[in-house]
Write a protein that holds these residues in place. Structure first.
Motif, PDB file in Angstrom:
ATOM      1  N   ARG A  30       0.812  -1.223   0.000  1.00 38.75           N
ATOM      2  CA  ARG A  30       0.000   0.000   0.000  1.00 38.75           C
ATOM      3  C   ARG A  30       0.846   1.274   0.000  1.00 38.75           C
ATOM      4  NH1 ARG A  30      -2.550  -0.187   6.053  1.00 38.75           N
ATOM      5  NH2 ARG A  30      -0.671  -1.010   7.018  1.00 38.75           N
ATOM      6  N   TYR A  31       2.160   1.157   0.227  1.00 38.01           N
ATOM      7  CA  TYR A  31       3.029   2.327   0.242  1.00 38.01           C
ATOM      8  C   TYR A  31       3.928   2.438  -0.994  1.00 38.01           C
ATOM      9  CZ  TYR A  31       1.650   2.164   5.099  1.00 38.01           C
ATOM     10  OH  TYR A  31       0.907   2.100   6.253  1.00 38.01           O
ATOM     11  N   GLU A  32       4.326   1.324  -1.540  1.00 40.52           N
ATOM     12  CA  GLU A  32       5.236   1.298  -2.689  1.00 40.52           C
ATOM     13  C   GLU A  32       4.529   0.650  -3.878  1.00 40.52           C
ATOM     14  OE1 GLU A  32       7.899   2.951  -2.449  1.00 40.52           O
ATOM     15  OE2 GLU A  32       7.899   3.125  -0.281  1.00 40.52           O
ATOM     16  N   ARG A  33       4.987   0.980  -5.092  1.00 41.35           N
ATOM     17  CA  ARG A  33       4.328   0.465  -6.289  1.00 41.35           C
ATOM     18  C   ARG A  33       5.332   0.004  -7.333  1.00 41.35           C
ATOM     19  NH1 ARG A  33      -0.140  -0.073  -4.027  1.00 41.35           N
ATOM     20  NH2 ARG A  33      -1.615   1.617  -3.898  1.00 41.35           N
ATOM     21  N   ILE A  34       4.964  -1.070  -8.028  1.00 35.21           N
ATOM     22  CA  ILE A  34       5.623  -1.476  -9.254  1.00 35.21           C
ATOM     23  C   ILE A  34       4.560  -1.380 -10.345  1.00 35.21           C
ATOM     24  CG2 ILE A  34       7.371  -2.949  -8.187  1.00 35.21           C
ATOM     25  CD1 ILE A  34       5.622  -5.379  -8.826  1.00 35.21           C
ATOM     26  N   ALA A  35       4.965  -1.458 -11.597  1.00 36.47           N
ATOM     27  CA  ALA A  35       4.013  -1.310 -12.697  1.00 36.47           C
ATOM     28  C   ALA A  35       4.048  -2.527 -13.610  1.00 36.47           C
ATOM     29  CB  ALA A  35       4.348  -0.054 -13.497  1.00 36.47           C
ATOM     30  N   ASN A  36       2.959  -2.726 -14.328  1.00 34.54           N
ATOM     31  CA  ASN A  36       2.856  -3.755 -15.369  1.00 34.54           C
ATOM     32  C   ASN A  36       3.203  -5.161 -14.884  1.00 34.54           C
ATOM     33  OD1 ASN A  36       2.348  -1.567 -17.161  1.00 34.54           O
ATOM     34  ND2 ASN A  36       4.536  -1.276 -17.396  1.00 34.54           N
ATOM     35  N   ALA A  37       2.873  -5.485 -13.659  1.00 35.74           N
ATOM     36  CA  ALA A  37       3.209  -6.811 -13.121  1.00 35.74           C
ATOM     37  C   ALA A  37       2.306  -7.875 -13.733  1.00 35.74           C
ATOM     38  CB  ALA A  37       3.058  -6.819 -11.609  1.00 35.74           C
TER      39      ALA A  37
END
Length: 99
Positions: free
Chosen positions: A19-26
């Protein structure tokens, strides 16, 4: 949060998606008679960006609703790149623990 993605280097564990960090296109690819694969994009503002070491960093994807492990494996490549707009990122490819 639907999924938590955690990387591990030795005893150091870092959440790269929660909920605090993000990755994309997983994307997790699960196919019959094949090794599971995980691909995603990570950006320099993520605390795990510099901690991705091919063949030594392990990665776990946990379903936030069920608590089940959806993917368990290791990073096999994480080359840095820059898009046409100057955005720097790493396209990360992982293989399942069965490999």
């Amino acid at each position: 949060m639907l999924y938590t993605v955690t990387i591990t280097n030795g005893s150091e564990r870092v959440a790269v998606h929660d909920r605090y960090e993000r990755i994309a296109n997983a994307q997790i690819a699960k196919e019959r008679n094949a090794i599971d694969a995980l691909t995603f994009t990570i950006y320099p503002d993520n605390p795990g960006y510099e901690l991705l070491h091919p063949f030594s960093t392990t990665i776990t994807v946990t379903n936030g609703k069920t608590g089940e492990t959806e993917f368990d494996g290791r990073i096999i490549k994480a080359p840095p790149s820059m898009d046409a707009n100057g955005q720097i990122s790493k396209a990360v490819t992982c293989e399942g623990i069965e490999a």
